[in-house]
Design a protein around this motif. Structure first.
Motif, short mmCIF file in Angstrom:
data_model
loop_
_atom_site.label_atom_id
_atom_site.label_comp_id
_atom_site.label_asym_id
_atom_site.label_seq_id
_atom_site.Cartn_x
_atom_site.Cartn_y
_atom_site.Cartn_z
N GLU A 93 1.07 -0.90 -0.29
CA GLU A 93 -0.13 0.17 -0.04
C GLU A 93 0.76 1.58 -0.29
O GLU A 93 1.85 1.39 0.51
CB GLU A 93 -0.86 -0.43 0.88
N PRO A 94 0.81 2.53 -0.64
CA PRO A 94 1.14 3.62 -0.29
C PRO A 94 1.27 4.21 0.54
O PRO A 94 0.99 5.84 1.44
CB PRO A 94 0.52 4.75 -1.19
N MET A 95 2.17 3.37 1.55
CA MET A 95 2.54 4.23 2.94
C MET A 95 3.30 3.58 3.73
O MET A 95 3.20 2.18 3.42
CB MET A 95 1.09 3.85 3.74
N THR A 96 4.08 4.23 4.40
CA THR A 96 5.28 2.85 5.11
C THR A 96 4.67 2.58 6.57
O THR A 96 3.60 3.54 6.99
CB THR A 96 6.79 4.24 5.25
N MET A 97 5.58 2.56 7.09
CA MET A 97 4.78 1.22 8.84
C MET A 97 5.46 2.79 9.57
O MET A 97 4.42 3.10 10.55
CB MET A 97 6.71 0.77 8.91
N LEU A 98 6.37 3.66 9.14
CA LEU A 98 6.68 4.69 10.35
C LEU A 98 4.96 5.32 10.21
O LEU A 98 4.51 6.19 11.39
CB LEU A 98 7.93 5.98 9.75
N GLN A 99 4.54 5.46 8.34
CA GLN A 99 2.77 6.20 8.78
C GLN A 99 2.28 5.59 9.27
O GLN A 99 0.79 5.76 9.95
CB GLN A 99 2.77 6.30 7.23
N LYS A 100 2.35 4.13 9.62
CA LYS A 100 0.74 2.89 10.13
C LYS A 100 1.49 3.16 11.23
O LYS A 100 0.13 3.62 12.45
CB LYS A 100 1.81 2.25 10.15
N MET A 101 2.46 4.18 12.17
CA MET A 101 2.90 4.20 13.59
C MET A 101 1.95 5.32 13.40
O MET A 101 1.25 5.35 15.07
CB MET A 101 3.85 4.24 14.18
N ALA A 102 1.70 6.85 13.09
CA ALA A 102 1.45 7.89 13.22
C ALA A 102 -0.22 7.37 12.92
O ALA A 102 -1.50 8.39 13.55
CB ALA A 102 1.42 8.65 12.13
N GLU A 103 -0.59 6.27 12.61
CA GLU A 103 -2.21 6.09 12.38
C GLU A 103 -2.80 5.47 13.32
O GLU A 103 -4.37 6.07 14.07
CB GLU A 103 -2.25 5.60 11.42
N LEU A 104 -2.63 5.22 14.01
CA LEU A 104 -2.46 4.97 15.22
C LEU A 104 -3.57 6.26 16.55
O LEU A 104 -4.14 5.91 17.36
CB LEU A 104 -1.60 4.50 16.98
N MET A 105 -3.16 7.43 15.82
CA MET A 105 -3.27 8.43 16.58
C MET A 105 -4.87 8.90 16.41
O MET A 105 -5.26 10.05 16.46
CB MET A 105 -2.44 9.77 16.76
N GLU A 106 -5.53 8.66 15.16
CA GLU A 106 -6.69 8.66 15.01
C GLU A 106 -7.48 8.99 15.89
O GLU A 106 -8.44 9.91 16.15
CB GLU A 106 -7.61 7.95 14.24
N TYR A 107 -7.84 8.04 17.20
CA TYR A 107 -8.71 8.03 18.29
C TYR A 107 -7.99 9.01 19.53
O TYR A 107 -8.75 8.55 20.67
CB TYR A 107 -9.24 6.98 18.40
N SER A 108 -6.88 9.87 19.61
CA SER A 108 -6.10 10.30 20.41
C SER A 108 -7.46 11.22 21.51
O SER A 108 -6.93 10.72 22.50
CB SER A 108 -5.47 11.26 19.56
#
Length: 456
Positions: A93-108
């Motif tokens: 997918e057009p995303m890196t693991m570093l971005q996937k880590m940031a995706e955790l913040m959606e429901y911050s």
């Protein structure tokens, strides 16, 4: 009192974990009638053992791609493949693991609620719901790009959160991340071990996650379950994470234990999560139940884990609306993560958004994406060769390697600590009036240690 185990308790949950586990193994069948693929197992999450031959014919692979992939991968069965092989871009997918880590913040916002909460057990309800929420994104069956050593990802403009992550090691692949707003500090050192099984892969999270809630200085520690990616070659790829997720309050000894049910026949048990918030004496105080792809709810309970009379289930978290028929199953937030809308002023040139292979894949050009991916990997190998020749070590910019070794269920972990320099960098940039307006898309991706490799 011993902790009440949702896998064994009757009453409210009447858990069928052992039955589901047996059913899960019963619906696994070797691929038959396909020369060269003997012994590979197909698992249909929506059917029974009679449906597996039909399931084996489904999936995203063209036969020629599948055969080429298998020719490369079959020798790695039973191995950890986190950094062994170069994988075809068609599974990315057009995303890196570093971005996937940031995706955790959606429901911050759940962490904001946890920080503001006076009740120590409800604090754990909100915090654990936050960690459950990321599994909705983890169910995507496309693989993120492995970051280049020194690559970074920055995020702002979301809930007052500032997020920075960096690839701090290449062998083994390791990332470090730091997020912060007025309510919490989130730190992670991320590493995985894998076991490739042919048509599936087991992923073991060898990482350390620490969450500090600022109001009372409470520190929480996360231990997530392993994940299994099924039907890599034959059948429709899908993800399951059976096992316990444990979130421990290191300050008080309270904890949450949530059990992810394994998937059984016709999808029974799939996505379901049940468990309890316990006090430091290991007595259940609040039961939690839900599905990691939908919502989590909670209800006060007695010492036997039964709901208290006069109480009712209340919802703590629900997944947000998602785009329909999205090619990569992205959420609206995932699209924001991948765009420049969440980028800060004067974006670092090492940022994942700027990767030419990621961008080409996002534009649908698989050929160019594959070429750019190979070019980046070749440059990374050349840099490593240069470092070895010069007897130098790579030094991360925003995180420091500590002497701390954290034991986990699956392996020991070298811990990286946020050094605070990014906060200083970002404050200097944001307070500067001299930052020129730059077309971010014109910035050339540059995570490299040596600017001129030929002359280095």
């Amino acid at each position: 009192m011993a902790p009440k185990d949702p896998k064994q308790s009757g009453g409210f949950f009447a858990s069928m974990a052992s039955t589901l586990t047996n059913l899960g193994s019963a619906m696994t069948k070797s691929v038959n009638g396909v020369v060269g693929y003997e012994g590979l197992e197909v698992i249909n999450p929506d059917g029974s053992s009679e449906d597996l031959e039909d399931e084996a014919r489904k999936g995203r692979w063209k036969q020629e791609d599948r055969d080429g992939y298998w020719k490369v991968m079959q020798k790695y069965i039973g191995s950890d493949v986190t950094s062994l092989v170069t994988l075809p871009v068609l599974i990315f997918e057009p995303m890196t693991m570093l971005q996937k880590m940031a995706e955790l913040m959606e429901y911050s916002h759940l962490l904001d609620l946890a920080d503001e909460c006076e009740d120590p057990y409800m604090r754990l309800v909100y915090a654990s719901s936050f960690f459950i929420s990321v599994y909705f994104a983890f169910q995507r069956t496309w693989k993120p790009f492995n970051p280049i050593l020194g690559e970074t990802y920055e995020m702002v403009n979301h809930g007052g959160v500032t997020f920075i992550s960096e690839q701090v090691s290449h062998h083994p692949p390791m990332s470090a991340g730091h997020a912060e707003n007025e309510h919490f500090i989130y730190d992670i050192t991320s590493k995985v071990k894998t076991k490739f099984l042919g048509n599936s892969i087991d992923i073991y999270p060898v990482g350390r996650t620490r969450l500090t809630l600022k109001k009372d200085g409470v520190v929480l520690d996360l231990a997530p379950p392993p994940t299994k990616v099924n039907n890599l070659i034959f059948g429709r790829t899908w993800v399951d994470s059976p096992g316990d997720m444990v979130l421990t309050n290191l300050t008080t000894g309270d904890k949450v234990v949530l059990y992810f049910q394994p998937c059984g026949w016709f999808g029974s048990g799939r996505y379901e999560v049940d468990g309890y918030v316990y006090n430091s004496a290991e007595e259940p105080k609040i039961l939690m139940t839900g599905k990691w792809n939908e919502s989590m709810s909670y209800q006060p309970c007695d010492s036997e884990g039964e709901p208290l009379p006069g109480t009712e289930l209340k919802e703590a978290w629900r997944v947000a609306d998602v785009p329909e028929n999205d090619k990569f199953q992205y959420t609206h937030f995932a699209h924001k993560i991948n765009s420049f809308d969440t980028a800060p002023k004067k974006l670092l040139a090492s940022d994942s958004r700027l990767r030419p292979d990621r961008y080409a894949l996002e534009q649908g050009d698989l050929s160019k994406a594959g070429f750019e991916k190979s070019s980046l990997e070749e440059r990374q190998r050349a840099e490593k060769k240069n470092r070895v020749a010069k007897e130098q070590e790579f030094t991360p910019r925003w995180f420091d390697k500590t002497d701390e070794i954290c034991p986990t269920t699956w392996d020991d972990l070298e811990v990286y600590r946020y050094n605070g320099k990014y906060t200083e960098h970002r404050a200097a940039v944001d307070n500067s009036d001299s930052v020129e307006a730059i077309d971010i898309k014109s910035i050339e991706f540059n995570p490299w240690q040596y600017e001129n490799l030929a002359a280095a």
